[in-house]
Design a protein around this motif. Sequence first.
Motif, PDB file in Angstrom:
ATOM      1  N   THR A 100      56.416 -58.412  28.327  1.00  0.00           N
ATOM      2  CA  THR A 100      55.672 -58.255  27.627  1.00  0.00           C
ATOM      3  C   THR A 100      54.316 -60.175  27.501  1.00  0.00           C
ATOM      4  O   THR A 100      54.869 -60.277  27.859  1.00  0.00           O
ATOM      5  N   GLU A 114      53.338 -53.273  32.870  1.00  0.00           N
ATOM      6  CA  GLU A 114      54.422 -52.718  33.195  1.00  0.00           C
ATOM      7  C   GLU A 114      54.591 -52.582  34.635  1.00  0.00           C
ATOM      8  O   GLU A 114      53.304 -52.926  35.660  1.00  0.00           O
ATOM      9  N   LYS A 120      60.184 -60.943  29.023  1.00  0.00           N
ATOM     10  CA  LYS A 120      61.645 -59.277  29.069  1.00  0.00           C
ATOM     11  C   LYS A 120      62.014 -59.566  27.754  1.00  0.00           C
ATOM     12  O   LYS A 120      63.429 -60.037  27.503  1.00  0.00           O
ATOM     13  N   GLU A 121      61.995 -58.026  27.297  1.00  0.00           N
ATOM     14  CA  GLU A 121      63.363 -58.011  26.122  1.00  0.00           C
ATOM     15  C   GLU A 121      63.678 -59.946  25.146  1.00  0.00           C
ATOM     16  O   GLU A 121      64.409 -59.820  25.148  1.00  0.00           O
ATOM     17  N   THR A 175      48.446 -51.657  28.087  1.00  0.00           N
ATOM     18  CA  THR A 175      49.306 -51.813  28.742  1.00  0.00           C
ATOM     19  C   THR A 175      48.719 -51.944  29.988  1.00  0.00           C
ATOM     20  O   THR A 175      47.435 -51.759  30.253  1.00  0.00           O
ATOM     21  N   SER A 200      51.523 -54.717  27.255  1.00  0.00           N
ATOM     22  CA  SER A 200      53.211 -54.565  27.622  1.00  0.00           C
ATOM     23  C   SER A 200      52.212 -54.586  29.146  1.00  0.00           C
ATOM     24  O   SER A 200      51.192 -54.631  29.405  1.00  0.00           O
ATOM     25  N   SER A 245      49.842 -57.079  17.806  1.00  0.00           N
ATOM     26  CA  SER A 245      50.784 -56.471  19.070  1.00  0.00           C
ATOM     27  C   SER A 245      50.719 -57.529  20.293  1.00  0.00           C
ATOM     28  O   SER A 245      49.350 -57.819  20.898  1.00  0.00           O
ATOM     29  N   THR A 294      58.296 -52.956  31.404  1.00  0.00           N
ATOM     30  CA  THR A 294      58.252 -53.882  30.799  1.00  0.00           C
ATOM     31  C   THR A 294      58.276 -55.247  29.784  1.00  0.00           C
ATOM     32  O   THR A 294      59.518 -54.867  30.024  1.00  0.00           O
TER      33      THR A 294
END
Length: 279
Positions: free
Chosen positions: A157, A173, A99-100, A138, A171, A168, A155
């Motif tokens: 990852t 959600e 997360k971030e 996603t 993601s 990439s 969100t």
Amino acid sequence: MIIKMALKELEIRKELYTFILLQLIITFLIAVSFISMMETEYTKYKAFESYVKKEGWYIYGGNILTPDNYVVNAPAMLEGYLASSDILACYALSGELQKEEMPIQAKTIVYDQPIIDAYKPDIKEGRWLKNADIGTNTVEAVIAPNSYGIGLGDTLTIHEYGAASEESPVSVEIVGILADDAEYYDISFSDNMINYKNLFASVSKGKQDEPVLLMSREDIINTENGSELLLMQGTVLLTWKEGITDEEKKYQIYVRTLFYSSKRRIICGYPKEPERNNR
């Protein structure tokens, strides 16, 4: 005169009548609670009735490998070995959840679609998983209450282990938050396995710093390189199809032993393969 006597008697017995009324209310509430509990248990049983009624194997594995050491990430990989079985499986993620850019420790369980269709745990916010969207990078997830502050609409990852940093990530959600006392499809151990109750675990017994995160295999497979993110792991039901022969059962017992591996990814012993006339 009679009315006055009746009112006086009522006043005298007021406490008794109040006590009786309270008893009736408590009895009613207990009955409603019992009926609700029975309805919940029946819903859990009915969801997987067709599986628990059949003969077969109930496996809880660290990682499942084929006899030639390939990691299993789809039931189709087992069909050549277990052609007379129906397979219902769970998977784990082969990647880091963030997360971030902050790593998240979560108990991630990825379900085959029939599990998602069969049973919906209690959701306190948002909704349950729906059919996978094709052509996106996603995926959806439902998470338990947690100490990370991950909530509805957030969100996350997934970063594949060993992948180049510029690739990439997938993601994730958050579309739903499990209720504090929700039960979800996983495993709970008991002396007499298998009962339908062994197919469920409780959010209340989990850890907020390692919340359960539920996802769809089909959803992940539809992403770029999604199959590389999955390992068949956790609860796997192998149920025998109607008409299976005793010879096929013996062979499947042999194959099942080969598939079952410990958390150290070591396949358990290699018994002598039963003779087969049609293989």
